[in-house]
Design an enzyme around this catalytic site. Structure first.
Site, short mmCIF file in Angstrom:
data_model
loop_
_atom_site.label_atom_id
_atom_site.label_comp_id
_atom_site.label_asym_id
_atom_site.label_seq_id
_atom_site.Cartn_x
_atom_site.Cartn_y
_atom_site.Cartn_z
N CYS A 1 0.84 -1.21 0.00
CA CYS A 1 0.00 0.00 0.00
C CYS A 1 0.87 1.26 0.00
O CYS A 1 1.54 1.52 -0.98
CB CYS A 1 -0.96 -0.06 1.19
N HIS B 1 -3.54 -5.77 0.97
CA HIS B 1 -2.90 -5.98 2.27
C HIS B 1 -2.87 -7.46 2.65
O HIS B 1 -3.77 -7.94 3.33
CB HIS B 1 -3.67 -5.22 3.35
N GLU C 1 -1.15 -8.84 4.90
CA GLU C 1 -1.00 -8.99 6.36
C GLU C 1 -2.35 -8.97 7.07
O GLU C 1 -2.45 -9.37 8.22
CB GLU C 1 -0.06 -7.90 6.91
#
Lengths: 225, 79
Positions: A85, A202, A204
């Site tokens: 990002c 994302h 994660e």
């Protein structure tokens, strides 16, 4: 494996990525942007967020910070670098990845789970995925509209440097499945040596079935392999 | 010595903000309006008496930080 997460004022996904890395058995350290040296790392992560409040252009100020010189040195000597990002935006501002991230075509901040397709599994970041595998991953950004010049666009295709493309649930890549207007539906790219990956989604946020899904896990298990 | 630096998106780069401003101006009745492009403006002051040298420095500032050359053009004017 040792990892370092670079933290800038305004980073806000640094804790999430640290939790994901530790869950995947990385020995992780957080590195404040004012540091002038990096600990020896196998992986450096530039996390998401709004470094320096997105002043000037997203990632522009962070891209000139003192720690970034160390990241560039490490990258040039083959260290694995992951920019997520805002981290992707910062990597383009440093020149480690070519192109840039423009404002979303619809001028809106988009925060939703989207589908992306794995375009190349021959990399240290994606080897545990299947070719053309469809992942459901969260995006949360205002400037995710990837753009690059004609020459680099050709290079991306010729050298197979596109890691992920936005698609729909059944894997169709079209304007309808393009959330932000990105060129060729690009959601993530490698550099020529494929030791650097920049991506808007994302991974994660997708490492636990109980809070989302575990579609991001294989990115980290590819790295640790 | 003071300079103005105007940064605009290159012609072939989509400018969604400019487009929205353009549509709004049209809606306000400016029928003669042809197009709007949105950009950025910097006022930069340097301690340098030689205009040519000052301009070289400002150009360097533009290319190192103020401008993203992939998508933006810039113009430096002494003020």
């Amino acid at each position: 494996m040792k990892s370092s997460v670079i933290v800038f004022p305004g980073s806000n996904c640094d804790r999430d990525i640290a939790v994901a890395l530790e869950k995947m058995q990385f020995k992780n350290q957080m590195i404040w942007h004012k540091e002038t040296t990096l600990p020896k790392s196998d992986l450096i992560v530039i996390p998401g967020g709004f470094s320096y409040g997105d002043y000037l252009r997203s990632g522009a100020i962070a891209g000139k910070s003192s720690i970034i010189n160390e990241v560039i040195k490490a990258a040039n000597s083959g260290c694995l670098i992951l920019g997520i990002c805002n981290g992707f935006q910062i990597l383009t501002e440093t020149g480690l990845l070519k192109g840039t991230l423009l404002r979303n075509k619809n001028l809106k901040f988009i925060n939703k789970d989207v589908y992306i397709k794995v375009m190349n599994t021959a990399s240290r970041f994606t080897s545990k995925y299947q070719n053309n595998q469809i992942l459901k991953i969260n995006i949360a950004h205002n400037e995710g509209n990837y753009f690059t010049d004609k020459k680099h666009r050709e290079e991306l295709q010729k050298e197979n440097l596109i890691a992920f493309k936005y698609c729909d649930e059944s894997g169709n890549i079209s304007q309808n499945s393009n959330p932000n207007g990105a060129l060729d539906n690009i959601a993530g790219i490698f550099n020529l040596k494929k030791n650097i990956l920049g991506m808007m989604p994302h991974p994660e946020r997708m490492v636990d079935k109980f809070i989302s899904n575990d579609d991001g896990v294989n990115l980290f298990s590819s790295l640790i392999n | 010595m003071k300079f103005s630096v105007t940064v605009t998106l290159k012609k072939d780069v989509l400018d969604p903000q400019g487009k929205v401003v353009q549509t709004t101006l049209k809606n306000l009745g400016f029928a003669e309006l042809r197009s709007v492009r949105q950009g950025k403006f910097f006022e930069v002051e340097v301690d340098e008496l030689d205009q040519r040298k000052a301009e070289i420095k400002i150009k360097e500032m533009c290319e190192k930080l103020l401008v993203n050359l992939i998508i933006e053009d810039y113009k430096i004017v002494k003020i």
